[in-house]
Design a protein around this motif. Structure first.
Motif, PDB file in Angstrom:
ATOM      1  N   ILE A  13      14.552  -7.414  -3.770  1.00  0.00           N
ATOM      2  CA  ILE A  13      13.127  -7.301  -3.482  1.00  0.00           C
ATOM      3  C   ILE A  13      12.668  -5.988  -4.097  1.00  0.00           C
ATOM      4  N   GLU A  14      11.604  -6.063  -4.877  1.00  0.00           N
ATOM      5  CA  GLU A  14      11.033  -4.849  -5.463  1.00  0.00           C
ATOM      6  C   GLU A  14       9.718  -4.548  -4.759  1.00  0.00           C
ATOM      7  N   LEU A  15       9.585  -3.362  -4.207  1.00  0.00           N
ATOM      8  CA  LEU A  15       8.289  -2.945  -3.656  1.00  0.00           C
ATOM      9  C   LEU A  15       7.578  -2.097  -4.698  1.00  0.00           C
ATOM     10  N   LEU A  16       6.290  -2.391  -4.881  1.00  0.00           N
ATOM     11  CA  LEU A  16       5.495  -1.698  -5.884  1.00  0.00           C
ATOM     12  C   LEU A  16       4.333  -1.003  -5.195  1.00  0.00           C
ATOM     13  N   GLU A  17       4.284   0.299  -5.336  1.00  0.00           N
ATOM     14  CA  GLU A  17       3.190   1.083  -4.750  1.00  0.00           C
ATOM     15  C   GLU A  17       2.370   1.686  -5.887  1.00  0.00           C
ATOM     16  N   SER A  18       1.067   1.598  -5.756  1.00  0.00           N
ATOM     17  CA  SER A  18       0.187   2.113  -6.800  1.00  0.00           C
ATOM     18  C   SER A  18       0.043   3.625  -6.703  1.00  0.00           C
ATOM     19  N   THR A  19      -0.089   4.267  -7.865  1.00  0.00           N
ATOM     20  CA  THR A  19      -0.399   5.696  -7.860  1.00  0.00           C
ATOM     21  C   THR A  19      -1.806   5.948  -8.403  1.00  0.00           C
ATOM     22  N   LYS A  56       0.842  -1.193   0.000  1.00  0.00           N
ATOM     23  CA  LYS A  56       0.000   0.000   0.000  1.00  0.00           C
ATOM     24  C   LYS A  56       0.877   1.243   0.000  1.00  0.00           C
ATOM     25  N   SER A  57       2.014   1.142   0.698  1.00  0.00           N
ATOM     26  CA  SER A  57       2.890   2.308   0.824  1.00  0.00           C
ATOM     27  C   SER A  57       4.342   1.844   0.919  1.00  0.00           C
ATOM     28  N   ILE A  58       5.177   2.384   0.065  1.00  0.00           N
ATOM     29  CA  ILE A  58       6.605   2.041   0.119  1.00  0.00           C
ATOM     30  C   ILE A  58       7.199   2.527   1.435  1.00  0.00           C
ATOM     31  N   ASN A  59       6.751   3.693   1.891  1.00  0.00           N
ATOM     32  CA  ASN A  59       7.258   4.222   3.156  1.00  0.00           C
ATOM     33  C   ASN A  59       6.970   3.293   4.320  1.00  0.00           C
ATOM     34  N   GLU A  60       5.740   2.707   4.317  1.00  0.00           N
ATOM     35  CA  GLU A  60       5.389   1.730   5.350  1.00  0.00           C
ATOM     36  C   GLU A  60       6.178   0.445   5.118  1.00  0.00           C
ATOM     37  N   GLY A  61       6.248   0.015   3.853  1.00  0.00           N
ATOM     38  CA  GLY A  61       6.921  -1.238   3.501  1.00  0.00           C
ATOM     39  C   GLY A  61       8.390  -1.242   3.875  1.00  0.00           C
ATOM     40  N   LYS A  62       9.021  -0.088   3.764  1.00  0.00           N
ATOM     41  CA  LYS A  62      10.461  -0.080   4.034  1.00  0.00           C
ATOM     42  C   LYS A  62      10.775  -0.197   5.520  1.00  0.00           C
ATOM     43  N   LYS A  63       9.752  -0.096   6.377  1.00  0.00           N
ATOM     44  CA  LYS A  63      10.000  -0.337   7.805  1.00  0.00           C
ATOM     45  C   LYS A  63      10.452  -1.765   8.026  1.00  0.00           C
ATOM     46  N   PHE A  64       9.809  -2.710   7.317  1.00  0.00           N
ATOM     47  CA  PHE A  64      10.249  -4.104   7.435  1.00  0.00           C
ATOM     48  C   PHE A  64      11.437  -4.381   6.527  1.00  0.00           C
ATOM     49  N   TRP A  65      11.259  -4.109   5.224  1.00  0.00           N
ATOM     50  CA  TRP A  65      12.276  -4.497   4.246  1.00  0.00           C
ATOM     51  C   TRP A  65      13.560  -3.706   4.396  1.00  0.00           C
ATOM     52  N   MET A  90       6.974   4.979 -12.339  1.00  0.00           N
ATOM     53  CA  MET A  90       6.725   4.413 -13.664  1.00  0.00           C
ATOM     54  C   MET A  90       5.345   4.925 -14.075  1.00  0.00           C
ATOM     55  N   LYS A  91       5.335   6.046 -14.775  1.00  0.00           N
ATOM     56  CA  LYS A  91       4.067   6.745 -15.048  1.00  0.00           C
ATOM     57  C   LYS A  91       3.078   5.893 -15.834  1.00  0.00           C
ATOM     58  N   ALA A  92       3.550   5.256 -16.908  1.00  0.00           N
ATOM     59  CA  ALA A  92       2.639   4.492 -17.772  1.00  0.00           C
ATOM     60  C   ALA A  92       1.999   3.350 -16.986  1.00  0.00           C
ATOM     61  N   GLU A  93       2.748   2.757 -16.059  1.00  0.00           N
ATOM     62  CA  GLU A  93       2.250   1.625 -15.282  1.00  0.00           C
ATOM     63  C   GLU A  93       1.504   2.070 -14.019  1.00  0.00           C
ATOM     64  N   LYS A  94       1.505   3.378 -13.777  1.00  0.00           N
ATOM     65  CA  LYS A  94       0.789   3.943 -12.629  1.00  0.00           C
ATOM     66  C   LYS A  94       1.276   3.356 -11.313  1.00  0.00           C
ATOM     67  N   LEU A  95       2.592   3.374 -11.153  1.00  0.00           N
ATOM     68  CA  LEU A  95       3.156   2.843  -9.917  1.00  0.00           C
ATOM     69  C   LEU A  95       4.497   3.485  -9.611  1.00  0.00           C
ATOM     70  N   ILE A  96       4.906   3.300  -8.356  1.00  0.00           N
ATOM     71  CA  ILE A  96       6.244   3.693  -7.926  1.00  0.00           C
ATOM     72  C   ILE A  96       6.939   2.416  -7.494  1.00  0.00           C
ATOM     73  N   THR A  97       8.197   2.303  -7.833  1.00  0.00           N
ATOM     74  CA  THR A  97       8.911   1.075  -7.533  1.00  0.00           C
ATOM     75  C   THR A  97      10.226   1.400  -6.829  1.00  0.00           C
ATOM     76  N   THR A  98      10.629   0.510  -5.942  1.00  0.00           N
ATOM     77  CA  THR A  98      11.935   0.674  -5.320  1.00  0.00           C
ATOM     78  C   THR A  98      12.526  -0.707  -5.065  1.00  0.00           C
ATOM     79  N   PHE A  99      13.847  -0.804  -5.083  1.00  0.00           N
ATOM     80  CA  PHE A  99      14.507  -2.110  -4.993  1.00  0.00           C
ATOM     81  C   PHE A  99      15.407  -2.184  -3.762  1.00  0.00           C
TER      82      PHE A  99
END
Ligand code: ZN
Length: 133
Positions: free
Chosen positions: A54-60, A14-23, A37-46
């Motif tokens: 591990i790639e976290l994917l957050e929807s925009t 749901k949120s990369i900021n929340e996700g990075k607390k664990f990861w 990634m504008k076309a895919e409507k998401l933000i990604t971080t590795f």
């Protein structure tokens, strides 16, 4: 076709900021910069972890692929990515073998990678990403 390794596991959050607390914080993985990634409507971080990431994917956008995934299934593993030597060759070979492709030709993924997805109907229900870097 040559599969070199599991490149990364994609996890919808749901949120990369929340996700990075664990990861990030708990596992001590180093956080790379996020990429929109504008076309895919998401933000990604590795997060690099040994030979893989591990790639976290957050929807925009709730109508985007990750938005719809979260709505239907909640947070969790979204895809497995295999690094291949030559993605065009791999797609051609898989198509010849009757594997259903989501992307007939590679497209631009995060960090300059060439990526393509295979249809879960052909892969025992797993969304498989091929990537070449
Ligand atoms: Zn991915």
């Amino acid at each position: 076709m040559k599969v070199l390794k599991i490149d990364h596991l994609g996890i919808a959050v749901k949120s990369i900021n929340e996700g990075k607390k664990f990861w990030g914080d708990l596992l001590g993985l180093w956080l790379e910069e996020s990429e929109a990634m504008k076309a895919e409507k998401l933000i990604t971080t590795f997060f690099p972890i040994g030979e893989s990431e591990i790639e976290l994917l957050e929807s925009t956008d709730p109508e985007g692929p990750i938005g719809r995934f979260l709505e239907k299934r909640g947070e969790g593993i979204h895809h497995v990515a295999f690094r291949v030597e030559n993605i065009e060759e791999a797609l051609k070979e898989l198509k010849e073998k009757g594997i259903r492709l989501i992307d007939e030709t590679p497209r631009a993924g995060a960090r300059g990678a060439k990526i393509a997805f295979l249809h879960p109907k052909s892969t025992n229900g797993v969304l498989v990403e091929l990537c070449e870097k």
